[in-house]
Design an enzyme around this catalytic site. Structure first.
Site, PDB file in Angstrom:
ATOM      1  N   TYR A 151       6.671 -16.215 -24.827  1.00 13.92           N
ATOM      2  CA  TYR A 151       8.120 -16.078 -24.582  1.00 13.92           C
ATOM      3  C   TYR A 151       8.526 -14.617 -24.776  1.00 13.92           C
ATOM      4  O   TYR A 151       9.246 -14.046 -23.934  1.00 13.92           O
ATOM      5  CB  TYR A 151       8.927 -16.993 -25.519  1.00 13.92           C
ATOM      6  CG  TYR A 151      10.424 -16.798 -25.321  1.00 13.92           C
ATOM      7  CD1 TYR A 151      11.055 -17.199 -24.139  1.00 13.92           C
ATOM      8  CD2 TYR A 151      11.212 -16.194 -26.304  1.00 13.92           C
ATOM      9  CE1 TYR A 151      12.411 -16.997 -23.945  1.00 13.92           C
ATOM     10  CE2 TYR A 151      12.567 -15.988 -26.120  1.00 13.92           C
ATOM     11  CZ  TYR A 151      13.169 -16.393 -24.937  1.00 13.92           C
ATOM     12  OH  TYR A 151      14.518 -16.186 -24.744  1.00 13.92           O
ATOM     13  N   LYS A 155      10.162 -11.879 -22.063  1.00  8.99           N
ATOM     14  CA  LYS A 155      11.416 -11.135 -22.233  1.00  8.99           C
ATOM     15  C   LYS A 155      11.172  -9.624 -22.292  1.00  8.99           C
ATOM     16  O   LYS A 155      12.028  -8.844 -21.878  1.00  8.99           O
ATOM     17  CB  LYS A 155      12.170 -11.648 -23.470  1.00  8.99           C
ATOM     18  CG  LYS A 155      12.749 -13.060 -23.263  1.00  8.99           C
ATOM     19  CD  LYS A 155      13.742 -13.085 -22.093  1.00  8.99           C
ATOM     20  CE  LYS A 155      14.419 -14.424 -21.900  1.00  8.99           C
ATOM     21  NZ  LYS A 155      15.420 -14.429 -20.821  1.00  8.99           N
TER      22      LYS A 155
HETATM   23  P1  NDP Z   1      20.139 -23.232 -22.098  1.00  6.25           P
HETATM   24  O1  NDP Z   1      18.930 -24.069 -22.229  1.00  6.25           O
HETATM   25  O2  NDP Z   1      21.436 -23.765 -22.610  1.00  6.25           O
HETATM   26  O3  NDP Z   1      20.349 -22.784 -20.583  1.00  6.25           O
HETATM   27  C1  NDP Z   1      19.279 -22.462 -19.746  1.00  6.25           C
HETATM   28  C2  NDP Z   1      19.775 -22.436 -18.318  1.00  6.25           C
HETATM   29  O4  NDP Z   1      18.701 -22.014 -17.475  1.00  6.25           O
HETATM   30  C3  NDP Z   1      20.234 -23.802 -17.843  1.00  6.25           C
HETATM   31  O5  NDP Z   1      21.419 -23.662 -17.102  1.00  6.25           O
HETATM   32  C4  NDP Z   1      19.092 -24.263 -16.945  1.00  6.25           C
HETATM   33  O6  NDP Z   1      19.611 -25.045 -15.883  1.00  6.25           O
HETATM   34  C5  NDP Z   1      18.578 -22.930 -16.396  1.00  6.25           C
HETATM   35  N1  NDP Z   1      17.186 -23.048 -15.989  1.00  6.25           N
HETATM   36  C6  NDP Z   1      16.112 -23.280 -16.782  1.00  6.25           C
HETATM   37  N2  NDP Z   1      15.009 -23.399 -16.041  1.00  6.25           N
HETATM   38  C7  NDP Z   1      15.382 -23.243 -14.734  1.00  6.25           C
HETATM   39  C8  NDP Z   1      14.708 -23.271 -13.491  1.00  6.25           C
HETATM   40  N3  NDP Z   1      13.388 -23.498 -13.408  1.00  6.25           N
HETATM   41  N4  NDP Z   1      15.411 -23.076 -12.359  1.00  6.25           N
HETATM   42  C9  NDP Z   1      16.750 -22.872 -12.403  1.00  6.25           C
HETATM   43  N5  NDP Z   1      17.456 -22.832 -13.546  1.00  6.25           N
HETATM   44  C10 NDP Z   1      16.781 -23.010 -14.690  1.00  6.25           C
HETATM   45  O7  NDP Z   1      19.792 -21.859 -22.845  1.00  6.25           O
HETATM   46  P2  NDP Z   1      20.597 -20.485 -23.006  1.00  6.25           P
HETATM   47  O8  NDP Z   1      21.933 -20.549 -22.401  1.00  6.25           O
HETATM   48  O9  NDP Z   1      20.486 -20.107 -24.417  1.00  6.25           O
HETATM   49  O10 NDP Z   1      19.635 -19.519 -22.177  1.00  6.25           O
HETATM   50  C11 NDP Z   1      20.081 -18.666 -21.144  1.00  6.25           C
HETATM   51  C12 NDP Z   1      19.264 -17.387 -21.172  1.00  6.25           C
HETATM   52  O11 NDP Z   1      19.483 -16.720 -22.409  1.00  6.25           O
HETATM   53  C13 NDP Z   1      17.760 -17.595 -21.048  1.00  6.25           C
HETATM   54  O12 NDP Z   1      17.227 -16.592 -20.216  1.00  6.25           O
HETATM   55  C14 NDP Z   1      17.267 -17.407 -22.505  1.00  6.25           C
HETATM   56  O13 NDP Z   1      15.953 -16.966 -22.557  1.00  6.25           O
HETATM   57  C15 NDP Z   1      18.254 -16.343 -22.963  1.00  6.25           C
HETATM   58  N6  NDP Z   1      18.392 -16.220 -24.412  1.00  6.25           N
HETATM   59  C16 NDP Z   1      18.750 -17.292 -25.169  1.00  6.25           C
HETATM   60  C17 NDP Z   1      18.876 -17.152 -26.539  1.00  6.25           C
HETATM   61  C18 NDP Z   1      19.204 -18.297 -27.448  1.00  6.25           C
HETATM   62  O14 NDP Z   1      18.943 -18.186 -28.669  1.00  6.25           O
HETATM   63  N7  NDP Z   1      19.808 -19.374 -26.963  1.00  6.25           N
HETATM   64  C19 NDP Z   1      18.676 -15.845 -27.175  1.00  6.25           C
HETATM   65  C20 NDP Z   1      18.318 -14.800 -26.288  1.00  6.25           C
HETATM   66  C21 NDP Z   1      18.205 -14.979 -24.940  1.00  6.25           C
HETATM   67  P3  NDP Z   1      18.928 -26.360 -15.274  1.00  6.25           P
HETATM   68  O15 NDP Z   1      18.151 -27.017 -16.375  1.00  6.25           O
HETATM   69  O16 NDP Z   1      20.084 -27.172 -14.781  1.00  6.25           O
HETATM   70  O17 NDP Z   1      18.086 -25.846 -14.178  1.00  6.25           O
HETATM   71  C1  8X3 Z   2      15.746 -16.252 -27.976  1.00  5.75           C
HETATM   72  C2  8X3 Z   2      15.689 -15.511 -29.256  1.00  5.75           C
HETATM   73  O1  8X3 Z   2      14.556 -15.477 -31.455  1.00  5.75           O
HETATM   74  O2  8X3 Z   2      15.688 -17.528 -30.822  1.00  5.75           O
HETATM   75  O3  8X3 Z   2      15.524 -15.401 -26.909  1.00  5.75           O
HETATM   76  O4  8X3 Z   2      13.613 -16.894 -29.782  1.00  5.75           O
HETATM   77  S1  8X3 Z   2      14.848 -16.410 -30.361  1.00  5.75           S
END
Ligand code: NDP
Ligand code: 8X3
Length: 250
Positions: A151, A155
């Protein structure tokens, strides 16, 4: 003039919150995700604020991604802002026990999916010599934590791609930047732990970032004057100092 934004991963968490934030400011929306019923619900909720078009595809499916974006109706064809947000962590295992399907999913979605969407959108931005791209990276793109291996690699790749985009698209006047959050309370951990009860413990004992906190920063980045580009934003909740240091006594 009204701007149009395409947001991937708009069915939950950061993407959904960003859709709400942008709609409040009258930005036209193209909302993407795999869960069509959620796209329908969000479209219904936001249509009283702005025009909304939904695209139902998997970003890791190259042909489906290119086709979905090509097939946008005339009124949504011009994309001013691209928010590359779709992504997740799959699993949290030491590298020697890692699951190949998890590795494929993270590379295919977080890295290659982001590239496919960008490939479909960037040519119109270079032709117009304008546009803004924000890639959602992570604090995991700036450091590596135990069991985060692939992961974190995905990133780190997002950050390298962001920098590469900013360099190559500079001559077209296109703004490119990354927003890199630490822990955000979304469905992220449900996906990472595949529904295991461990997911419920992740945000216990401290106040993690909320999706709206990140959406606020994304809106701030896209609402700067034309000469200002926020290239790289790292944000944590107050309790988090790094991927592994979280103060649960606050
Ligand atoms: P969620 O799981 O709430 O949202 C993830 C989103 O990505 C959903 O809308 C999902 O939609 C979409 N998604 C996942 N896989 C696919 C796919 N194969 N095709 C199209 N859409 C996809 O997580 P977050 O909102 O937290 O995550 C959003 C971003 O933020 C990600 O890139 C994550 O890595 C990043 N992030 C998150 C953090 C956290 O702690 N939450 C911290 C740092 C970064 P659907 O399933 O409907 O396709
Ligand atoms: C997500 C941040 O530290 O929760 O991108 O994996 S962490």
């Amino acid at each position: 003039m009204t701007k149009t934004a395409l947001i991937t991963g708009a069915t939950s968490g950061i993407g959904e919150a960003t859709a709400y934030e942008f709609a409040k400011h009258g930005i036209k929306l193209i909302l993407c995700g795999r869960r069509i019923e959620r796209l329908n619900t969000i479209q219904k909720a936001l249509e009283r604020l702005t025009d909304v078009h939904i695209l139902n595809f998997d970003v890791s499916d190259k042909a489906a991604t290119l086709h979905a974006i090509e097939s946008l109706p005339e009124a949504f064809k011009t994309i001013d802002i691209l928010i590359n947000n779709a992504g997740n962590a799959h699993g949290l295992d030491p590298i020697n026990e890692g699951n190949l399907d998890d590795w494929d999913a993270m590379m295919d979605i977080n890295v290659k999916g982001l590239l496919y969407v960008s490939k479909a959108v960037i040519p119109q931005m270079t032709a117009r010599k304008s546009g803004q791209i924000i890639n959602i990276g992570s604090s995991a793109g700036k450091e590596v934590y135990p069991n985060g291996n692939v992961y974190c690699a995905s990133k780190h790749a997002v950050l390298a791609i962001t920098e590469g985009m900013r360099i190559d698209l500079n001559k077209y006047g296109i703004k490119v930047g990354a927003v890199n959050p630490g822990m955000v309370e979304t469905e992220f951990s449900q996906v990472r732990y595949k529904g295991d009860a461990a997911a419920n413990q992740v945000y216990k004992g401290f106040k993690a970032l909320q999706a709206k906190d990140v959406a606020d920063v994304i809106y701030f980045a896209i609402s700067r004057p034309p000469h200002v580009n926020l290239a790289d934003i790292l944000m944590f909740c107050t309790a988090q100092a790094s991927s592994t240091i979280v103060n649960k006594n606050l």
